[in-house]
Motif scaffolding. Structure first.
Motif, PDB file in Angstrom:
ATOM      1  N   SER A   1      70.264  -4.797  -3.437  1.00 45.91           N
ATOM      2  CA  SER A   1      71.599  -4.461  -2.016  1.00 45.91           C
ATOM      3  C   SER A   1      71.516  -3.526  -1.518  1.00 45.91           C
ATOM      4  N   GLN A   2      71.551  -1.799  -2.156  1.00 43.56           N
ATOM      5  CA  GLN A   2      71.172  -1.481  -1.295  1.00 43.56           C
ATOM      6  C   GLN A   2      70.235  -1.071  -0.612  1.00 43.56           C
ATOM      7  N   ALA A   3      69.105  -1.129  -0.540  1.00 43.07           N
ATOM      8  CA  ALA A   3      68.005  -1.011   0.089  1.00 43.07           C
ATOM      9  C   ALA A   3      67.890  -2.485   1.699  1.00 43.07           C
ATOM     10  N   GLN A   4      68.255  -3.379   1.001  1.00 46.90           N
ATOM     11  CA  GLN A   4      69.494  -4.882   2.194  1.00 46.90           C
ATOM     12  C   GLN A   4      70.070  -4.273   3.323  1.00 46.90           C
ATOM     13  N   ARG A   5      71.080  -3.033   2.774  1.00 42.52           N
ATOM     14  CA  ARG A   5      71.788  -1.999   3.329  1.00 42.52           C
ATOM     15  C   ARG A   5      71.290  -1.466   4.235  1.00 42.52           C
ATOM     16  N   SER A   6      69.983  -0.909   4.288  1.00 40.69           N
ATOM     17  CA  SER A   6      69.615   0.440   4.985  1.00 40.69           C
ATOM     18  C   SER A   6      69.253  -0.232   5.715  1.00 40.69           C
ATOM     19  N   ILE A   7      68.112  -1.725   5.898  1.00 43.68           N
ATOM     20  CA  ILE A   7      67.433  -2.317   6.347  1.00 43.68           C
ATOM     21  C   ILE A   7      68.112  -2.726   7.746  1.00 43.68           C
ATOM     22  N   GLU A   8      69.376  -3.094   7.245  1.00 48.21           N
ATOM     23  CA  GLU A   8      70.450  -3.809   8.391  1.00 48.21           C
ATOM     24  C   GLU A   8      70.698  -2.667   9.052  1.00 48.21           C
ATOM     25  N   LYS A   9      71.186  -1.894   8.256  1.00 44.90           N
ATOM     26  CA  LYS A   9      71.579  -0.309   9.135  1.00 44.90           C
ATOM     27  C   LYS A   9      71.020   0.243  10.172  1.00 44.90           C
ATOM     28  N   ALA A  10      69.409   0.284   9.593  1.00 47.48           N
ATOM     29  CA  ALA A  10      68.340   0.925  11.011  1.00 47.48           C
ATOM     30  C   ALA A  10      68.307   0.282  12.039  1.00 47.48           C
ATOM     31  N   ASP A  11      67.952   1.132  13.291  1.00 50.71           N
ATOM     32  CA  ASP A  11      68.160   1.054  14.869  1.00 50.71           C
ATOM     33  C   ASP A  11      66.490   0.594  14.719  1.00 50.71           C
ATOM     34  N   ARG A  12      65.502   1.234  13.992  1.00 56.68           N
ATOM     35  CA  ARG A  12      63.879   0.886  14.246  1.00 56.68           C
ATOM     36  C   ARG A  12      63.677   0.593  12.432  1.00 56.68           C
ATOM     37  N   LEU A  13      62.234  -0.451  12.105  1.00 53.78           N
ATOM     38  CA  LEU A  13      62.043   0.169  10.576  1.00 53.78           C
ATOM     39  C   LEU A  13      60.120   0.176  11.193  1.00 53.78           C
ATOM     40  N   ILE A  14      59.929   1.010  10.325  1.00 58.82           N
ATOM     41  CA  ILE A  14      58.334   1.144  10.784  1.00 58.82           C
ATOM     42  C   ILE A  14      57.890   0.837   9.275  1.00 58.82           C
ATOM     43  N   VAL A  15      56.706  -0.237   9.523  1.00 60.53           N
ATOM     44  CA  VAL A  15      55.608  -0.194   8.837  1.00 60.53           C
ATOM     45  C   VAL A  15      54.611   0.228   8.656  1.00 60.53           C
ATOM     46  N   LEU A  16      54.145   0.133   7.851  1.00 65.65           N
ATOM     47  CA  LEU A  16      52.654   1.228   8.013  1.00 65.65           C
ATOM     48  C   LEU A  16      51.261   0.234   7.555  1.00 65.65           C
ATOM     49  N   GLN A  17      51.310  -1.357   8.054  1.00 62.39           N
ATOM     50  CA  GLN A  17      50.409  -2.345   8.303  1.00 62.39           C
ATOM     51  C   GLN A  17      50.558  -3.014   8.881  1.00 62.39           C
TER      52      GLN A  17
END
Length: 274
Positions: free
Chosen positions: A39-55
């Motif tokens: 749930s911590q990780a899920q809250r983090s990605i919801e809050k982010a303005d942008r998400l970066i993936v590496l592939q």
């Protein structure tokens, strides 16, 4: 703030003010484990303005509503001159600590299929799993062409990637394997398991994939490369080298720098207006 890992940086992300820009970088552990059960990780990605993936296929693991704010930033490494390879044998190298995610058993099993062939298999990595270390020792004892070299420093490892005819990357889970870009930046082609993390690095049309865990198919591909080496035929190896040379352009420091700056420039104007 640019936060690495949705779960490991969760506390800092929760405390970060909503009126300041937030970018969260997602690795393989995030994409293929944490965002699905934390749930911590899920809250983090919801809050982010942008998400970066590496592939390039990393966003497949994200909820659909988050994909619009996801960007790909390929990591980079320095380029190395491609070395002249010997014709006396074919040398394959696998780089990665011996742990389940890297699937070292597939490389070892391929070695057993290749007994008696002029194909050398070097395995670099420490035994993070004691049972896998024992398996490597047994394989080395029964297959003289297989060598478990243990953990080597970065310079030694990069040199061996340069010297090899091909890198084998058999992983079950990857967020954007650094060793693939090091091979590409050394002019060394790759044989890789067909998983999203590898396809996202090498491209959908790359001809060097084998099914995950299929040691026989991996062995057959190595045999084909050895046959072409002996006969001088232009075939799979030529295709692999051409594809890797094209993908190498993605893994330059300049491309990484420009891609990251582009993401930062996207989020800053949004917060300047708040």
């Amino acid at each position: 703030m640019i936060a690495l890992h949705a779960k490991k940086s969760a506390m800092a992300i929760e405390q970060w003010p909503d009126n300041k820009a937030l970018i969260v970088v997602l690795t393989g552990t995030d994409l293929y484990r944490d965002i699905h059960d934390s749930s911590q990780a899920q809250r983090s990605i919801e809050k982010a303005d942008r998400l970066i993936v590496l592939q390039g296929l990393g966003d497949r693991q994200l909820p659909t509503h988050l994909r619009e704010k996801t960007r790909v930033v390929y990591q980079s490494c320095s380029a190395r001159k491609a070395l002249q390879k010997t014709g006396r044998h074919l040398r394959a190298v696998m780089v990665g600590h011996l742990r389940e995610e890297k699937d070292p058993l597939t490389f070892m099993a391929a070695a057993t299929h290749l007994k008696g062939q002029s194909i050398l298999l070097d395995h670099i990595g420490e035994a993070l799993d004691a049972e896998l270390g024992q398996a490597a020792q047994r394989t080395a004892a029964s297959c003289p062409a297989y060598r478990w070299l243990g953990g080597l420093d970065h310079e030694q490892t990069r040199r061996r990637i340069q010297q090899a005819h091909v890198l084998v990357h058999a992983s079950k889970m990857e967020g954007g394997a650094h060793v693939i870009m090091e091979a590409a930046q050394s002019g060394t082609p790759v044989l890789a398991s067909r998983i999203d993390g590898n396809v996202g690095m090498l491209g959908e049309t790359y001809p060097g994939y084998f099914p995950l865990g299929d040691s026989k198919q991996l062995a057959d591909m190595l045999l084909q490369l050895r046959h072409e080496q002996q006969t001088g035929e232009n075939g799979l190896y030529t295709e692999l080298c051409a594809h890797v040379a094209q993908r190498a352009e993605l893994f330059t420091p300049e491309n990484e720098r420009q891609s990251l700056l582009a993401v930062i420039q996207e989020v800053l104007p949004v917060h300047e207006k708040r």
